[in-house]
Design an enzyme around this catalytic site. Structure first.
Site, PDB file in Angstrom:
ATOM      1  N   ASP A   1     -10.865  -4.475 -12.094  1.00 26.01           N
ATOM      2  CA  ASP A   1     -11.270  -3.171 -11.564  1.00 26.01           C
ATOM      3  C   ASP A   1     -11.797  -3.247 -10.136  1.00 26.01           C
ATOM      4  O   ASP A   1     -12.171  -2.227  -9.560  1.00 26.01           O
ATOM      5  CB  ASP A   1     -12.268  -2.472 -12.487  1.00 26.01           C
ATOM      6  CG  ASP A   1     -13.617  -3.163 -12.608  1.00 26.01           C
ATOM      7  OD1 ASP A   1     -13.838  -4.189 -11.944  1.00 26.01           O
ATOM      8  OD2 ASP A   1     -14.453  -2.668 -13.399  1.00 26.01           O
TER       9      ASP A   1
ATOM     10  N   CYS B   1     -18.045   0.161 -12.114  1.00 21.69           N
ATOM     11  CA  CYS B   1     -18.741  -0.853 -12.909  1.00 21.69           C
ATOM     12  C   CYS B   1     -19.791  -0.225 -13.807  1.00 21.69           C
ATOM     13  O   CYS B   1     -20.080  -0.738 -14.887  1.00 21.69           O
ATOM     14  CB  CYS B   1     -19.424  -1.877 -11.998  1.00 21.69           C
ATOM     15  SG  CYS B   1     -18.347  -3.214 -11.448  1.00 21.69           S
TER      16      CYS B   1
ATOM     17  N   HIS C   1     -26.108 -15.305 -18.078  1.00 23.54           N
ATOM     18  CA  HIS C   1     -26.928 -14.093 -18.111  1.00 23.54           C
ATOM     19  C   HIS C   1     -26.240 -12.928 -18.793  1.00 23.54           C
ATOM     20  O   HIS C   1     -26.902 -12.028 -19.308  1.00 23.54           O
ATOM     21  CB  HIS C   1     -27.362 -13.699 -16.689  1.00 23.54           C
ATOM     22  CG  HIS C   1     -26.255 -13.231 -15.803  1.00 23.54           C
ATOM     23  ND1 HIS C   1     -25.254 -14.055 -15.354  1.00 23.54           N
ATOM     24  CD2 HIS C   1     -25.987 -12.013 -15.260  1.00 23.54           C
ATOM     25  CE1 HIS C   1     -24.434 -13.383 -14.575  1.00 23.54           C
ATOM     26  NE2 HIS C   1     -24.847 -12.137 -14.511  1.00 23.54           N
ATOM     27  N   ARG C   2     -24.902 -12.944 -18.834  1.00 21.25           N
ATOM     28  CA  ARG C   2     -24.175 -11.867 -19.490  1.00 21.25           C
ATOM     29  C   ARG C   2     -23.796 -12.211 -20.927  1.00 21.25           C
ATOM     30  O   ARG C   2     -23.577 -11.309 -21.751  1.00 21.25           O
ATOM     31  CB  ARG C   2     -22.932 -11.499 -18.678  1.00 21.25           C
ATOM     32  CG  ARG C   2     -23.268 -11.111 -17.242  1.00 21.25           C
ATOM     33  CD  ARG C   2     -22.506  -9.909 -16.773  1.00 21.25           C
ATOM     34  NE  ARG C   2     -22.805  -8.711 -17.538  1.00 21.25           N
ATOM     35  CZ  ARG C   2     -22.244  -7.523 -17.298  1.00 21.25           C
ATOM     36  NH1 ARG C   2     -21.361  -7.399 -16.324  1.00 21.25           N
ATOM     37  NH2 ARG C   2     -22.553  -6.466 -18.014  1.00 21.25           N
TER      38      ARG C   2
ATOM     39  N   LEU D   1     -26.419 -14.501  -9.833  1.00 25.06           N
ATOM     40  CA  LEU D   1     -26.060 -15.295 -11.009  1.00 25.06           C
ATOM     41  C   LEU D   1     -24.561 -15.315 -11.318  1.00 25.06           C
ATOM     42  O   LEU D   1     -24.150 -16.030 -12.224  1.00 25.06           O
ATOM     43  CB  LEU D   1     -26.806 -14.764 -12.239  1.00 25.06           C
ATOM     44  CG  LEU D   1     -28.338 -14.769 -12.146  1.00 25.06           C
ATOM     45  CD1 LEU D   1     -28.938 -14.083 -13.377  1.00 25.06           C
ATOM     46  CD2 LEU D   1     -28.860 -16.191 -12.024  1.00 25.06           C
TER      47      LEU D   1
ATOM     48  N   HIS E   1     -13.085  -9.175 -11.405  1.00 22.74           N
ATOM     49  CA  HIS E   1     -12.489  -8.352 -12.458  1.00 22.74           C
ATOM     50  C   HIS E   1     -11.324  -7.566 -11.867  1.00 22.74           C
ATOM     51  O   HIS E   1     -11.307  -7.263 -10.662  1.00 22.74           O
ATOM     52  CB  HIS E   1     -13.509  -7.364 -13.045  1.00 22.74           C
ATOM     53  CG  HIS E   1     -14.625  -8.006 -13.795  1.00 22.74           C
ATOM     54  ND1 HIS E   1     -15.940  -7.656 -13.622  1.00 22.74           N
ATOM     55  CD2 HIS E   1     -14.626  -8.977 -14.738  1.00 22.74           C
ATOM     56  CE1 HIS E   1     -16.706  -8.378 -14.419  1.00 22.74           C
ATOM     57  NE2 HIS E   1     -15.928  -9.197 -15.103  1.00 22.74           N
TER      58      HIS E   1
ATOM     59  N   GLU F   1     -14.146  -9.858 -20.865  1.00 24.63           N
ATOM     60  CA  GLU F   1     -15.033  -9.148 -19.945  1.00 24.63           C
ATOM     61  C   GLU F   1     -14.962  -7.636 -20.097  1.00 24.63           C
ATOM     62  O   GLU F   1     -15.432  -6.881 -19.257  1.00 24.63           O
ATOM     63  CB  GLU F   1     -14.702  -9.547 -18.507  1.00 24.63           C
ATOM     64  CG  GLU F   1     -14.835 -11.029 -18.239  1.00 24.63           C
ATOM     65  CD  GLU F   1     -16.255 -11.463 -17.899  1.00 24.63           C
ATOM     66  OE1 GLU F   1     -16.956 -10.735 -17.185  1.00 24.63           O
ATOM     67  OE2 GLU F   1     -16.660 -12.558 -18.359  1.00 24.63           O
TER      68      GLU F   1
ATOM     69  N   ALA G   1     -20.777 -10.111  -3.417  1.00 23.88           N
ATOM     70  CA  ALA G   1     -21.957  -9.311  -3.104  1.00 23.88           C
ATOM     71  C   ALA G   1     -23.194  -9.874  -3.786  1.00 23.88           C
ATOM     72  O   ALA G   1     -24.279  -9.913  -3.206  1.00 23.88           O
ATOM     73  CB  ALA G   1     -21.733  -7.862  -3.529  1.00 23.88           C
TER      74      ALA G   1
END
Length: 449
Positions: free
Chosen positions: A250, A369, A138-139, A21, A248, A175, A27
């Site tokens: 990170d 994460c 979805h987030r 999504l 992101h 984020e 990945a």
């Protein structure tokens, strides 16, 4: 003032699946439609948390969110004789939409919020701003429940300020801590807060993948947390990194204490970024920069191995820091070789430990994460809900809970199963008791009150 960096890891939820999504997350896209293992996922995460707690680090957990998320489906006009029937009907009618209401993405706690320790804030409180995560559907449904979770875990308003999310508007796309780094001489001392944005909201963006974090969101968090402008740095992430799949910051950068560990292509203007950090740290500490050259670790390898999506930790009893990296870093030739050179040399990183979090990695989330970093003074630590803090008893409870309630596998053919609703709710209802979150923590609990 003495303080520790506590890590609060997001528990992998009962509906962990590979929905693919997240645009720009390579990945996630690669493994879309694969068979997921929710039970293995939550147990992998718990094993990482327990290993760090056993080493003497302060570890807590964050609860997963209610999924499938029926309230949104009802708001979108879906109906049925039961919530299970609503889920089944929605999945049959619009599976792409329904999958967004099933995602266990709240497991990636680095996106839960941005956190500013009390040493940095004008009112001397520890501040949290839950991320609105509006770039992905979805987030974007996580923010309010994240605020509720943080308020339950950090309940004392005299010590903790849990804000609402920023406005749900693209100019304030936020984020969370995945685009935030704090450097300091020691955790309890005043530090430098580094915000990394992908775009200015008032500029056109025509990149291959979304630039998820805006400068305007970073500036808003700086203001509401009451940070000193002289000790705050705003840096632009490199377009090259974003278009290579670093969705992101990170994914290409991590830091703790005075150490910033980053890829050569992490920042759009590297020289200015490092100079800005030096200026902000002037009089407090000397920043230590560990730059990984692209010639040694190509950007593509850095992203697929998640070398930088590792936990960089001040390790009890060790002078040099420790990097907790995913097994994929060990299994990638360039990153494995680099890690060996790193620890054998004179760098501030003295060891690399490899964690198996493959269920998370296949969806695009490494060890970093999965955790939200929170610097706590001793008084603040005593004010945290103690039931979420990892110890032998909690580990035993949570492993038994996971083995009782989680499916061994979730295939694409299983995702529309109406039984998922009640299964997930039974698991979460039991969890609220274990973690001391109250009987009205989740929407379904309030609905049944």
């Amino acid at each position: 003032m003495s303080a520790v960096e506590a890590n609060f890891d997001g528990l992998v939820g009962p509906t962990h699946n590979y929905g693919g999504l997240a645009p720009g997350n390579l990945a996630s896209a690669k493994n879309s439609g694969s068979i997921a293992a929710p039970r293995a996922g939550v147990l992998e995460g718990l094993a990482k948390v327990k290993s760090l707690a056993d080493a003497g680090l302060v570890q807590g957990v964050l609860p997963p969110q209610e999924r499938p998320y029926i309230p949104h489906l009802k708001a979108l006009g879906f109906s049925g004789a039961s919530d299970g029937a609503i889920w089944e009907a929605a999945y049959k009618a619009h599976p792409a939409l329904a999958l967004n209401m099933l995602s266990a993405s709240s497991m990636w706690a680095a996106n839960a919020a941005t956190v500013s320790p009390s040493a940095d804030t004008q009112d001397g409180r520890l501040h949290f701003t839950p991320a609105n995560l509006l770039t992905a559907l979805h987030r974007s449904i996580e923010g309010e429940q994240t605020r509720r979770a943080l308020s339950a875990i950090f309940p004392d308003p005299a010590r903790f300020a849990v804000h609402d999310t920023l406005p749900y508007q693209s100019a304030f796309a936020d984020e969370g801590a995945a685009n935030h780094v704090r450097l300091c001489a020691e955790h309890g001392a005043e530090g430098v807060e580094i915000f990394v944005h992908g775009r200015d909201a008032f500029e056109a963006w025509d990149g291959k993948f979304p630039a998820r974090q805006t400068l305007q969101a970073c500036e808003a968090v700086e203001r509401r947390h009451g940070l000193k402008s002289a000790r705050t740095v705003h840096i632009r992430q490199s377009r090259k990194a974003i278009e290579a799949g670093a969705f992101h910051n990170d994914v290409v950068c991590v830091g703790t204490g005075p150490v910033l560990f980053f890829h050569e292509h992490a920042f759009e203007d590297k020289a200015e970024a490092l100079d800005a950090i030096r200026r902000a740290a002037d009089g407090l500490f000397e920043p230590v920069f560990v730059e990984v050259p692209d010639a040694e670790v190509p950007l593509a390898d850095a992203i697929t191995s998640y070398l930088f999506n590792s936990q960089l930790l001040v390790w009890p009893g060790e002078v040099r820091q420790v990097l907790v990296a995913p097994k994929e870093t060990e299994e990638t030739a360039s990153t494995n070789a680099y890690c060996q050179r790193l620890v054998e040399g004179n760098s501030p990183i003295g060891a690399v430990k490899f964690a198996d979090v493959r269920q998370s990695m296949r969806n695009g989330g490494g060890p970093a994460c999965l955790r939200l970093r929170v610097v706590l003074t001793e008084a603040e630590r005593q004010a945290v809900n103690p039931k979420v803090m990892m110890d032998d008893a909690l580990y035993a409870q949570l492993t038994d809970w996971a083995n009782t309630h989680y499916r061994e596998a979730l295939s694409p053919d299983d995702l529309g199963d109406p039984a998922l609703v009640d299964e997930s709710r039974r698991a979460l209802d039991a969890l609220t008791s274990i973690l001391g979150l109250g009987s009205d923590f989740y929407p379904f609990q309030r609905q049944g009150a």
